[in-house]
Structure formats: structure tokens, C-alpha cells
Design a protein around this motif. Structure first.
Motif, PDB file in Angstrom:
ATOM      1  N   THR A 134      -5.784  -7.943 -33.919  1.00  0.00           N
ATOM      2  CA  THR A 134      -6.396  -6.615 -33.970  1.00  0.00           C
ATOM      3  C   THR A 134      -5.324  -5.538 -34.078  1.00  0.00           C
ATOM      4  N   ASP A 135      -5.772  -4.326 -34.467  1.00  0.00           N
ATOM      5  CA  ASP A 135      -4.907  -3.143 -34.539  1.00  0.00           C
ATOM      6  C   ASP A 135      -3.667  -3.376 -35.386  1.00  0.00           C
ATOM      7  N   ILE A 136      -3.843  -4.079 -36.493  1.00  0.00           N
ATOM      8  CA  ILE A 136      -2.748  -4.288 -37.434  1.00  0.00           C
ATOM      9  C   ILE A 136      -2.546  -2.990 -38.215  1.00  0.00           C
ATOM     10  N   THR A 137      -1.313  -2.593 -38.377  1.00  0.00           N
ATOM     11  CA  THR A 137      -0.999  -1.322 -39.034  1.00  0.00           C
ATOM     12  C   THR A 137      -1.629  -1.236 -40.425  1.00  0.00           C
ATOM     13  N   ALA A 138      -2.242  -0.102 -40.707  1.00  0.00           N
ATOM     14  CA  ALA A 138      -2.890   0.101 -42.004  1.00  0.00           C
ATOM     15  C   ALA A 138      -1.903  -0.080 -43.145  1.00  0.00           C
ATOM     16  N   GLY A 139      -2.346  -0.744 -44.206  1.00  0.00           N
ATOM     17  CA  GLY A 139      -1.517  -0.937 -45.386  1.00  0.00           C
ATOM     18  C   GLY A 139      -0.678  -2.192 -45.364  1.00  0.00           C
ATOM     19  N   ARG A 140      -0.552  -2.817 -44.202  1.00  0.00           N
ATOM     20  CA  ARG A 140       0.228  -4.050 -44.152  1.00  0.00           C
ATOM     21  C   ARG A 140      -0.541  -5.166 -44.841  1.00  0.00           C
ATOM     22  N   SER A 141       0.176  -6.010 -45.547  1.00  0.00           N
ATOM     23  CA  SER A 141      -0.475  -7.126 -46.225  1.00  0.00           C
ATOM     24  C   SER A 141      -0.233  -8.449 -45.522  1.00  0.00           C
ATOM     25  N   TRP A 186      -6.761 -14.905 -48.990  1.00  0.00           N
ATOM     26  CA  TRP A 186      -5.750 -14.871 -47.935  1.00  0.00           C
ATOM     27  C   TRP A 186      -4.885 -16.120 -48.038  1.00  0.00           C
ATOM     28  N   ALA A 187      -3.735 -16.096 -47.350  1.00  0.00           N
ATOM     29  CA  ALA A 187      -2.803 -17.217 -47.444  1.00  0.00           C
ATOM     30  C   ALA A 187      -1.958 -17.304 -46.185  1.00  0.00           C
ATOM     31  N   PHE A 188      -1.515 -18.519 -45.875  1.00  0.00           N
ATOM     32  CA  PHE A 188      -0.446 -18.701 -44.897  1.00  0.00           C
ATOM     33  C   PHE A 188       0.847 -18.358 -45.634  1.00  0.00           C
ATOM     34  N   ALA A 189       1.224 -17.087 -45.588  1.00  0.00           N
ATOM     35  CA  ALA A 189       2.347 -16.646 -46.418  1.00  0.00           C
ATOM     36  C   ALA A 189       2.895 -15.323 -45.904  1.00  0.00           C
ATOM     37  N   ASP A 190       4.130 -15.020 -46.340  1.00  0.00           N
ATOM     38  CA  ASP A 190       4.798 -13.764 -46.027  1.00  0.00           C
ATOM     39  C   ASP A 190       4.750 -12.879 -47.272  1.00  0.00           C
ATOM     40  N   CYS A 191       4.030 -11.759 -47.141  1.00  0.00           N
ATOM     41  CA  CYS A 191       3.883 -10.844 -48.278  1.00  0.00           C
ATOM     42  C   CYS A 191       4.614  -9.525 -48.042  1.00  0.00           C
ATOM     43  N   ALA A 209      -6.095  -7.914 -49.913  1.00  0.00           N
ATOM     44  CA  ALA A 209      -6.453  -6.494 -49.914  1.00  0.00           C
ATOM     45  C   ALA A 209      -5.741  -5.695 -48.830  1.00  0.00           C
ATOM     46  N   GLY A 210      -4.907  -6.333 -48.036  1.00  0.00           N
ATOM     47  CA  GLY A 210      -4.251  -5.645 -46.933  1.00  0.00           C
ATOM     48  C   GLY A 210      -5.167  -5.538 -45.724  1.00  0.00           C
ATOM     49  N   PHE A 211      -4.572  -5.250 -44.564  1.00  0.00           N
ATOM     50  CA  PHE A 211      -5.322  -5.236 -43.310  1.00  0.00           C
ATOM     51  C   PHE A 211      -5.868  -3.845 -42.998  1.00  0.00           C
ATOM     52  N   ASP A 212      -7.006  -3.830 -42.347  1.00  0.00           N
ATOM     53  CA  ASP A 212      -7.671  -2.610 -41.905  1.00  0.00           C
ATOM     54  C   ASP A 212      -7.537  -2.540 -40.384  1.00  0.00           C
ATOM     55  N   PRO A 213      -6.861  -1.514 -39.821  1.00  0.00           N
ATOM     56  CA  PRO A 213      -6.665  -1.446 -38.368  1.00  0.00           C
ATOM     57  C   PRO A 213      -7.965  -1.313 -37.587  1.00  0.00           C
ATOM     58  N   GLY A 214      -9.049  -0.954 -38.259  1.00  0.00           N
ATOM     59  CA  GLY A 214     -10.336  -0.828 -37.587  1.00  0.00           C
ATOM     60  C   GLY A 214     -11.100  -2.131 -37.485  1.00  0.00           C
ATOM     61  N   GLN A 215     -10.505  -3.229 -37.944  1.00  0.00           N
ATOM     62  CA  GLN A 215     -11.196  -4.509 -37.910  1.00  0.00           C
ATOM     63  C   GLN A 215     -10.401  -5.535 -37.098  1.00  0.00           C
ATOM     64  N   ALA A 216     -11.136  -6.497 -36.556  1.00  0.00           N
ATOM     65  CA  ALA A 216     -10.529  -7.657 -35.896  1.00  0.00           C
ATOM     66  C   ALA A 216     -10.619  -8.827 -36.862  1.00  0.00           C
ATOM     67  N   TYR A 217      -9.541  -9.602 -36.931  1.00  0.00           N
ATOM     68  CA  TYR A 217      -9.474 -10.768 -37.808  1.00  0.00           C
ATOM     69  C   TYR A 217      -9.362 -12.015 -36.935  1.00  0.00           C
ATOM     70  N   THR A 218     -10.210 -12.989 -37.188  1.00  0.00           N
ATOM     71  CA  THR A 218     -10.209 -14.223 -36.406  1.00  0.00           C
ATOM     72  C   THR A 218      -9.849 -15.386 -37.318  1.00  0.00           C
ATOM     73  N   LEU A 219      -8.732 -16.022 -37.009  1.00  0.00           N
ATOM     74  CA  LEU A 219      -8.220 -17.139 -37.792  1.00  0.00           C
ATOM     75  C   LEU A 219      -8.459 -18.434 -37.032  1.00  0.00           C
ATOM     76  N   ARG A 220      -9.023 -19.426 -37.719  1.00  0.00           N
ATOM     77  CA  ARG A 220      -9.239 -20.733 -37.111  1.00  0.00           C
ATOM     78  C   ARG A 220      -8.677 -21.796 -38.047  1.00  0.00           C
ATOM     79  N   TYR A 221      -7.799 -22.674 -37.511  1.00  0.00           N
ATOM     80  CA  TYR A 221      -7.190 -23.712 -38.332  1.00  0.00           C
ATOM     81  C   TYR A 221      -6.866 -24.919 -37.458  1.00  0.00           C
ATOM     82  N   GLU A 222      -6.409 -25.984 -38.083  1.00  0.00           N
ATOM     83  CA  GLU A 222      -6.014 -27.188 -37.370  1.00  0.00           C
ATOM     84  C   GLU A 222      -4.500 -27.136 -37.152  1.00  0.00           C
ATOM     85  N   GLY A 223      -4.098 -27.172 -35.853  1.00  0.00           N
ATOM     86  CA  GLY A 223      -2.685 -27.123 -35.520  1.00  0.00           C
ATOM     87  C   GLY A 223      -2.114 -28.511 -35.278  1.00  0.00           C
ATOM     88  N   LYS A 224      -0.781 -28.583 -35.221  1.00  0.00           N
ATOM     89  CA  LYS A 224      -0.131 -29.886 -35.041  1.00  0.00           C
ATOM     90  C   LYS A 224       1.019 -29.793 -34.047  1.00  0.00           C
TER      91      LYS A 224
END
Length: 642
Positions: A134-141, A186-191, A209-224
Motif C-alpha cells: 500500500t501507499d506506493i509512490t505515485a508514478g512508480r512502476s 505485471w511482472a516479477f521484474a525491476d522497471c 500502468a504504474g502504481f496508484d497510491p490510493g490502491q492496495a495491491y495484493t500479490l499471491r504466489y508460490e514461494g520456495k
């Protein structure tokens, strides 16, 4: 404990005349845990960790010890202070106590100035990982995939960078249904330097499309390859057992405090208090050398279990959506959790069976009810009756306080600039100035006396259903009278979902493997303390600032901006000052009597503080040095000055 390595020794002067000079030792220690040993078998994934030739599993951790330079000046007390997110240090003590900190949180990378643990790894194991951002700076990709609050720690690496085998959703509020983000977007990547899809990177999340600071992003994946984080409990056990009982390590290196420890006490605040509660629940207070590790503990402002003995656990979390921690056993007395089907349990079950339970002084305040789901600890998951405390537990409540109390204190008035609360800079109300450490210091002394002499501490003081102190979290039930221009407590409670984390989680112990995201089976009812006509809480051990108030002090506040604006502001409390004069009060239509009506003059206010502080000292709730300091603060305050 196999090796104890001192890397530096520093001599420091006495803190005051007549006190002992001190020596501070810093270094690291190495240990081994045995998957076949009943003391260690409860550690999740330990049986799959990399092993030494002897079949055991290795770890190492940092430590710092402050001890009297002259061993004859040692008091016999060892105080182990559980570091919070790696932050912990030691210093000279006026009374000759030994002070110890060490690393235990295995997901913090080794770094200067932090206490850390190098935990073993269980290669080849996989499992679900969920992380909200959450609260990711606007414009960051792109942004780092990190968890917890404060420093933020890297989450486990994914088994694959194929986004079709993971999910990403976004939402504008927790009440809104999440919207899926297409796998191609989206990607597991450094942009940061390369446009989408960027440079492949398992530690970064990139959004087309870059991150919106007004939104929460929930990532779910399989870890190792999970770290066996539960080893941190064994590491704290082993260090403290070594310091108390051993003459030397396996290589013959002497224990620097051998023979100096008669009583061991553990303290922990917030996350660190949750560590102590879970340490007791999982049976780690039974020393591998026989007897107990800690004779007494003080879990402070801690109402949860620590989500650490989990595959891919996040010890640095704090009651956020989908975070485990309030599941399982939360109560000192035995209670039957029918709402979640967990049966009859107690945090003390294992130490009772091994006769290793410590004496416990539990301290907490208002923000723990509002933000950290403390209610079931007192009244269970049905909220029908108070859970009685065992004889070895005392509970003390600090009413109308923020999380941990103010670090600034004093007696503020309307319009006076106040420092912001670190980490929560955007609350609507000024920060609650009430201290809780003043009362806690007196209670820590009472704990030490209880452990060393058997002198009983004061009777527990906390809100109960039986006394009518605990009510639903809304203005009408609390007795909250509207204050012009101020928010109300309605909607500020951090609700407690009844999460089901799946069949591989041992819920009562918060151990094993948690399914993510969890299934929500309902909501656990919670209660909060009622208030008086001023809007201040009445039950518990009040601070002098609450007994001689300059305003209304809350355990809740309102987030001014960012994700969740208008809702609760973290664990920060608020302050709504009284009017200075009766004329100002009438002009504002404020029902609360003014400072003028309460105290008359500045001198009258100071006199009242002096009287109340003296009464608190006599009652055992305040040390004389703190009482004197509070009187000086009152004298220097702006209360009713022209």
C-alpha cells in the motif's frame, strides 16, 4: 549453545555516583537444535532443514551484554529485552543488573546496529505466500516485494517468474471487492531503469500502468526454500539458559556472567511482547539444561501471537488484512474457543505441564483494544464473560493511551505544537501525549520483587465485562458525547475476521503452513473501554496526565490521507484539548469544563499534579523520580499561563 564469541569489550562509566561501572560485550553465538528432541520438534520445517553431520541443525545470532565491571557489584538479576525488529541495545544500569539483547528474527539481513539471527533453510519446500502493498509512490512502476512494518523484509523467492501461476489484485478500500490485474500487465521484474516488462527480478513487482497510491495491491504466489524462522525461539532459550547455568561453551570459552545470575526476567514491547507470549505457549521457557528460562516476564502492549513458527511467516506484521497472529490461543486462563472450534486452551498449558511457568506482569493500553485486537485475550471469542487470570499472572491496563504511550509526554494545551508520531505522520488529531512507561517502570520493579522475594504485586487492574467497563466500539455504547469539530470513535475499530488458514495450520499454536488467502468464516466480536463525560477511559491504572487532564485522550485516531483515509490511523491515539476559559468553552459549545473551571490558575494546576503524583507513589503506581519529573513538566507547561 555450542560457541560463544565475544567480538568487542567496552568499558563505560557508572550512570551516577555510587553506581557500578560497566562492561559491554558484543559478539555472536552459535547453536544447534535437534529435530528429534521434544523441546525442538515443535519448530515448523525443522525436520526438513539442512543438517550438520551430527544430524542437528545450526543457527547463529548476535548478542550484546552489559554487566558490572566488578562482578561483586552484580545484583543477581538478568534482564533480557527482546529486540523489536532487530532494534535493541544495552547500557549501564544503576542497580547492578545484567542487561542482555540478542538476535531472533531470522528474516532480517545481518547489518550493523541490529540484532539478527541467521536461520537455517529448508530447501525444496514450497508454499503459498501473500503480500499486500500500500501507499506506493505515485508514478512508480516497480516496487520491492517486502513484508512487515518498519524496516520491511524481503519475502520468499517465487518458484517461477511466470505471472500466470500467481495472482495480483488491487482495490481502493478494504470493503471493496478486489479487481484482478491481468497476468500480462505485471511482472516479477525491476522497471526502475528499464520500461515494462523490465529486467526479470524475483524480488521486485512491476506494473505496466504504474502504481496508484490510493490502491492496495495484493500479490499471491508460490514461494520456495523457507527459512526456519521458529529457530529464533530456541536461540533465545539457549542463550539465556547458557548465561544462567553454564560455566563455558563447548569449546571452553567461559560464560562471562557465570554464577552471577539468580533471577532471569524477560521483557518485550509490541512485536517483542508477542514473541514472549508465543515463547511461553510453544514451551520454550523449559530450559534444555533443566528448570525454567525466565522466572518472570513482562509482555507489554502485546495482544497477539507472533506469526513466526510458520512456513513463510512474517514476524514483523501487525494485525493487517490476511495476516495471521490473532488466531489460536490468546488467553492466560483456560478458555474454550467454541467460535473457532479450537477447544479449551491456555497460553500456559505447556509450561504448566513442565512446571516452568514464569510469573507474568502484563501491561497494555487503549490502542491495543482499538488497533491490535486485544479484546479476546480478556473475554474470549464470544465476548460473553471475563476469562479469569491464573495466580501467576497480573494484568495492568493503562487507560486512554496510544500504542506504547507517548515518548514526549508533558501537559499540552490547545494550539501548542506537538511532535508527530514516528511512522504515522498523517493522523487528523494531534498525537496523544500520555506516557505509559512511567507506570510500567513501577510495575517492572514490582515484578522483580515478586520473583526475588515473593512479595505480591498490586492486584490486577483492567476493564472487565462484570464491572460494565467493556462495551461495543461505538459512541452510544461507550458514553462518548460529541465534541465540536472532533471525530467520533465509530468505525475506528480494527475488526477481527475469523480466518481459516487451512488444514495444515495448527491454529491453537499458530504453527505449520497457512493457506493464503485465508477463508473468512465470520467476525469475532470485540469490546472496548467505556469513557466518562470528558471522553476519557476510567478503568485500570491511570497516568497522572489522565487524572489531571488537559483534554480528551483517545486510543484511536483518524488517518488523514493515503490508503484508508478517514479510517483508523494505525495504532496512534489522539488528543482533543480542553478550552482554556469558560468563555471559550461556551463559544465552542463544548460540554467539557475548561482548564480555568478545573484548576483556576497555573499554580492551581501544578498543585493538583503534585498532589496526584504523590498519591500515585504511595499507591505503588509511580516511582518517586518519575513523580518529580512530572511535577517539573507541569511547572514548565503552558497550562493557564497568560
Amino acid at each position: 549453545m555450542t560457541r560463544f564469541i565475544v567480538e568487542s569489550r567496552t568499558d563505560v562509566a557508572a550512570v551516577r555516583a555510587g553506581a557500578p561501572a560497566y562492561r559491554i560485550l558484543r559478539g555472536h553465538y552459535e547453536g544447534e537444535v535437534d529435530p528429534a528432541d521434544r523441546h525442538d520438534a515443535i519448530i515448523t520445517d525443522l525436520n526438513r532443514a539442512l543438517r550438520l553431520p551430527n544430524g542437528k541443525v545450526a543457527y547463529s545470532a548476535t548478542f550484546a551484554i552489559a554487566m558490572p565491571a566488578d562482578p561483586k557489584r552484580a545484583s543477581g538479576f538478568l534482564w533480557y529485552d527482546v529486540p523489536n525488529r532487530g532494534n535493541g541495545d544495552v547500557a549501564a544500569d544503576a542497580g547492578g543488573d545484567i542487561r542482555v539483547v540478542s538476535g531472533w528474527q531470522g528474516d532480517i539481513a545481518p547489518q550493523a546496529g541490529r540484532q539478527t539471527l541467521i536461520a537455517p533453510v529448508a530447501p525444496g519446500l514450497t508454499g503459498p505466500v501473500l503480500q499486500r502493498l500500500t501507499d506506493i509512490t505515485a508514478g512508480r512502476s516497480s516496487t520491492a516485494i517486502v513484508g512487515g512494518i518498519g524496516i520491511g523484509v524481503p519475502r520468499p523467492l517465487p518458484t517461477t517468474l511466470d505471472t500466470r501461476r500467481a495472482t495480483l489484485t488491487r482495490q481502493r478500500s478494504d470493503s471493496e471487492r478486489p479487481t484482478p490485474v491481468a497476468a500480462a500487465d505485471w511482472a516479477f521484474a525491476d522497471c526502475r531503469t528499464t520500461p515494462f516488462p523490465g529486467t526479470p527480478d524475483p524480488t521486485q513487482l512491476c506494473l505496466r500502468a504504474g502504481f496508484d497510491p490510493g490502491q492496495a495491491y495484493t500479490l499471491r504466489y508460490e514461494g520456495k526454500d523457507p527459512k526456519v524462522l521458529g529457530t529464533g525461539f530456541a536461540a533465545v532459550r539457549d542463550l539465556n539458559s547458557f548465561l544462567r547455568h553454564a560455566r563455558a561453551d563447548d569449546a571452553g570459552t567461559p560464560n562471562p556472567v557465570a554464577g552471577l545470575v539468580r533471577w532471569s526476567l524477560g521483557t518485550g514491547t509490541s512485536q517483542s511482547g508477542n514473541f514472549l507470549r508465543t515463547f511461553i505457549l510453544l514451551g520454550f521457557n523449559a530450559s534444555d539444561r533443566g528448570g525454567r528460562v525466565f522466572d518472570g516476564i513482562n509482555p507489554n502492549i502485546a495482544g497477539r501471537l507472533l506469526p513466526m513458527n510458520l512456513r513463510f511467516g512474517v514476524p514483523g506484521g501487525a494485525s493487517g488484512p490476511f495476516e495471521p497472529g490473532s488466531e489460536g490461543t490468546l488467553w492466560w486462563g483456560r478458555y474454550t474457543d467454541r467460535a473457532r472450534g479450537l477447544g479449551t486452551t491456555s497460553l500456559l498449558d505447556r509450561c504448566s505441564a513442565s512446571a516452568t511457568c514464569p510469573k507474568i506482569v502484563e501491561t497494555f493500553g487503549s490502542a491495543e483494544f482499538w488497533g491490535l485486537r486485544m479484546s479476546p485475550d480478556l473475554i474470549g471469542t464470544d465476548a460473553k464473560a471475563d476469562i479469569p487470570l491464573p495466580a501467576n499472572v497480573r494484568r495492568y491496563y493503562f487507560p486512554s493511551t496510544t500504542h506504547g504511550g507517548s515518548r514526549v509526554g508533558g501537559f499540552p494545551v490547545a494550539g501548542e505544537p506537538r511532535p508527530e508520531y514516528p511512522g504515522v505522520p498523517y493522523c487528523t488529531l494531534p498525537f496523544n501525549p500520555i506516557e505509559s512507561e512511567t507506570n510500567r517502570r513501577a510495575l517492572l520493579k514490582a515484578l522483580a520483587d515478586w520473583v526475588s522475594t515473593g512479595k505480591e504485586p498490586p492486584a490486577s487492574r483492567y476493564p472487565t465485562l462484570a464491572a460494565g467497563d467493556l462495551v461495543p466500539a461505538n459512541a452510544a455504547a461507550m458514553g462518548w458525547q460529541g465534541i465540536p469539530g472532533a471525530p467520533t470513535p465509530d468505525g475506528k475499530l480494527n475488526t477481527m475476521p475469523a480466518y481459516d488458514f487451512g488444514p495444515h495450520l495448527v491454529a491453537r499454536d499458530l504453527s505449520g503452513v497457512a493457506t493464503q488467502p485465508p477463508r473468512v468464516r465470520g467476525t469475532i466480536p470485540q469490546r472496548v473501554p467505556r469513557v466518562n463525560a470528558d471522553g476519557n477511559e476510567t478503568a485500570g491504572v491511570p497516568a497522572v496526565q489522565l487524572l489531571v487532564p488537559t483534554g480528551t485522550f483517545t486510543g484511536w485516531n483518524v488517518l488523514a490521507k493515503g490508503y484508508g483515509a478517514g479510517e483508523a490511523c494505525g495504532f496512534a491515539g489522539g488528543f482533543i484539548p480542553f478550552a482554556k476559559t469558560e468563555g471559550e468553552r461556551r463559544e465552542r459549545n463544548d460540554h467539557r469544563p475548561s482548564l480555568e473551571a478545573r484548576y483556576g490558575t497555573h499554580a492551581g494546576f501544578v498543585a493538583r499534579v503534585r498532589t496526584v503524583a504523590a498519591e500515585q507513589v504511595v499507591a505503588g503506581w509511580l516511582l518517586q523520580a518519575d513523580a518529580d519529573r512530572l511535577v517539573r513538566q507541569a511547572e514548565a507547561s503552558a497550562v493557564l499561563r497568560d
